[in-house]
Scaffold this motif. Structure first.
Motif, PDB file in Angstrom:
ATOM      1  N   LEU A  54       0.825  -1.212   0.000  1.00  0.00           N
ATOM      2  CA  LEU A  54       0.000   0.000   0.000  1.00  0.00           C
ATOM      3  C   LEU A  54       0.859   1.263   0.000  1.00  0.00           C
ATOM      4  N   SER A  55       2.085   1.163   0.532  1.00  0.00           N
ATOM      5  CA  SER A  55       2.965   2.336   0.562  1.00  0.00           C
ATOM      6  C   SER A  55       3.350   2.802  -0.828  1.00  0.00           C
ATOM      7  N   ALA A  56       3.154   1.947  -1.859  1.00  0.00           N
ATOM      8  CA  ALA A  56       3.432   2.342  -3.240  1.00  0.00           C
ATOM      9  C   ALA A  56       2.221   2.994  -3.892  1.00  0.00           C
ATOM     10  N   GLY A  57       1.122   3.101  -3.131  1.00  0.00           N
ATOM     11  CA  GLY A  57      -0.096   3.692  -3.663  1.00  0.00           C
ATOM     12  C   GLY A  57      -0.197   5.176  -3.403  1.00  0.00           C
ATOM     13  N   LYS A  58      -1.429   5.665  -3.308  1.00  0.00           N
ATOM     14  CA  LYS A  58      -1.669   7.103  -3.115  1.00  0.00           C
ATOM     15  C   LYS A  58      -2.662   7.312  -1.970  1.00  0.00           C
ATOM     16  N   VAL A  59      -2.635   8.525  -1.422  1.00  0.00           N
ATOM     17  CA  VAL A  59      -3.610   8.918  -0.410  1.00  0.00           C
ATOM     18  C   VAL A  59      -4.715   9.709  -1.098  1.00  0.00           C
ATOM     19  N   ARG A  60      -5.941   9.211  -0.991  1.00  0.00           N
ATOM     20  CA  ARG A  60      -7.102   9.850  -1.615  1.00  0.00           C
ATOM     21  C   ARG A  60      -8.103  10.212  -0.521  1.00  0.00           C
ATOM     22  N   ASP A  61      -8.296  11.508  -0.314  1.00  0.00           N
ATOM     23  CA  ASP A  61      -9.283  11.969   0.676  1.00  0.00           C
ATOM     24  C   ASP A  61      -9.084  11.321   2.038  1.00  0.00           C
ATOM     25  N   GLY A  62      -7.834  11.223   2.482  1.00  0.00           N
ATOM     26  CA  GLY A  62      -7.533  10.676   3.795  1.00  0.00           C
ATOM     27  C   GLY A  62      -7.598   9.167   3.880  1.00  0.00           C
TER      28      GLY A  62
END
Length: 333
Positions: A54-62
Motif C-alpha cells: 500500500l505504501s506504493a499507492g496514493k492517499v485519496r481523501d484521507g
C-alpha cells in the motif's frame, strides 16, 4: 508492561505529508498516512486482495489506495472502494489498524493493538529557548547494544578519539547512579570541559552532565553549565525494526545564542554524522562477532565502569522500573 504495549516512534512528523510512508516496527511492515482530519494512521503495508504494498499507492481523501487494483482503505482498515464493482457496506475491517499518534516531533505507533495508557516517552523538559534539529540512521544491532553504546563514556576515548575525549587526558570524576520511574540515570560531577573537538567548539564551562535510559527505548545525554543552563541535550529514540536492525531518531538541542541556528545545525550535523558513523561501525562489528560465537554459552562481562549497561539490560528484559539504592562511583573518564 511489555514492550509491545508501549508507544514506539516510527517516523518524523514532517516526513508524513501527502504521500504514504513505508516503515517497519518489530518485523511488521507498516504504511503510514494522514487521515482526512490530518491525524496519522498506520496499517499493515499490504493490500488483502493481492498483497501489493500500500505504501506504493496514493492517499485519496484521507484514505490509502492500492497501486494494483485501486482498492481503498480507511484509517481503521475498512475497505471503502473496489473499482469496477458495487461495494456493499463494509463494517468489518479487512486490515488491522494500529493505534497511532503524534507527539514531540514524531509519529508513534503501538503494535499491541490497544492504545497504551502511558503517553509517548518525551525528551527531558527544558525551560530555555533551544535550537533543535534531527538526525536519523539505521544500524545492525540490538536495542541493548545501541542504548549502552550511546550512554557509555568509556568507549569515546577510542572509538571517537579526538572528537569527544583522549585516552591520555582523563579526568577524575564522581558518578551517581540512580533509578528513575521508567529507567535509570547517571549524574557526573567534577568534570571539566571534555578534551575532544566537539566540547571545545560548542561547550563553555561544564557544571554537571547526565546520561539516562527510559523505557521503552529513549537514551539521553545532557550537559549543563555551572549555572544550570543547558549546553547540549541529545535525545535518541531507539526502535527495533526487525531483522536485527535498529532505527535511530536523534534530536539534538542546544541553547539559543549568538550563533545562527542554521549555521549551528550545519556544523553539528557534520560532526554528529562522523560520531554516528564511528558508532555504527563498532556496533555492527560487535553484532557480527556475537553471531560468530552464538553457538557458545558466553555472556558479556560487566566491569565496575559499566555504570548503566547492566541496569539497561534488566529494564529491557523485564519491562518494568528497577528498585535499587542510589550508588556513587569514582571513575577516571
Amino acid at each position: 508492561m511489555t514492550a509491545s504495549a508501549r508507544w514506539w516512534p516510527v517516523a518524523l512528523s514532517h516526513e508524513l505529508g501527502k504521500q504514504p510512508l513505508a516503515c517497519q516496527l518489530h518485523d511488521l511492515p507498516l504504511v503510514l498516512f494522514r487521515a482526512e482530519d490530518g491525524t496519522p494512521a498506520a496499517l499493515p503495508d499490504r493490500c488483502p486482495h493481492r498483497f501489493a504494498p500500500l505504501s506504493a499507492g496514493k492517499v485519496r481523501d484521507g484514505q490509502i489506495e492500492c497501486p494494483y487494483h485501486g482498492w481503498r482503505f480507511a484509517a481503521d482498515g475498512r475497505c471503502t472502494r473496489v473499482p469496477g464493482t458495487e461495494l456493499e457496506r463494509c463494517d468489518k475491517p479487512l486490515l488491522d489498524s494500529l493505534p497511532s499518534c503524534e507527539a514531540h516531533g514524531l509519529v508513534w505507533v503501538s503494535p499491541a493493538g490497544d492504545r497504551p495508557a502511558i503517553l509517548p516517552v518525551a525528551p527531558a523538559e527544558q525551560r530555555q529557548a533551544l535550537d533543535t534539529f534531527w538526525i536519523t540512521d539505521e544500524v545492525e544491532c540490538s536495542l541493548l547494544e545501541a542504548a549502552e553504546n550511546f550512554l557509555d563514556g568509556f568507549h569515546t576515548h577510542f572509538v571517537h578519539a579526538g572528537w569527544i575525549r583522549h585516552d591520555r587526558q582523563r579526568q577524575a570524576i564522581s558518578a551517581r547512579v540512580r533509578p528513575l520511574a521508567d529507567g535509570v540515570e547517571a549524574l557526573y560531577s567534577e568534570e571539566g570541559t571534555q578534551s575532544g573537538l566537539i566540547s571545545r567548539l560548542f561547550e563553555g564551562e561544564r557544571g554537571i552532565s547526565m546520561g539516562r535510559f527510559r523505557l521503552p527505548g529513549l537514551a539521553e545525554i545532557e550537559y549543563r553549565d555551572r549555572k544550570g543552563g543547558l549546553n547540549l541535550l541529545v535525545s535518541a529514540w531507539l526502535v527495533p525494526v526487525g531483522n536485527g536492525r535498529l532505527r535511530l531518531f536523534a534530536r539534538i538541542a542546544t541553547a539559543r545564542g549568538w550563533l545562527p541556528a542554521a549555521l549551528k545545525r550545519l556544523v553539528l550535523r557534520r560532526l554528529f554524522g562522523v560520531i554516528l558513523r564511528q558508532d555504527r561501525q563498532i556496533l555492527e562489528q560487535v553484532s557480527a562477532n556475537q553471531r560468530r560465537f552464538e553457538h557458545l554459552p558466553v555472556k558479556p562481562l560487566d566491569g565496575r565502569q559499566d555504570l548503566l549497561g547492566p541496569s539497561i539490560r534488566l529494564l529491557i528484559e523485564g519491562g518494568e522500573a528497577l528498585d535499587f539504592e542510589e550508588r556513587r562511583v569514582e571513575i577516571r573518564l
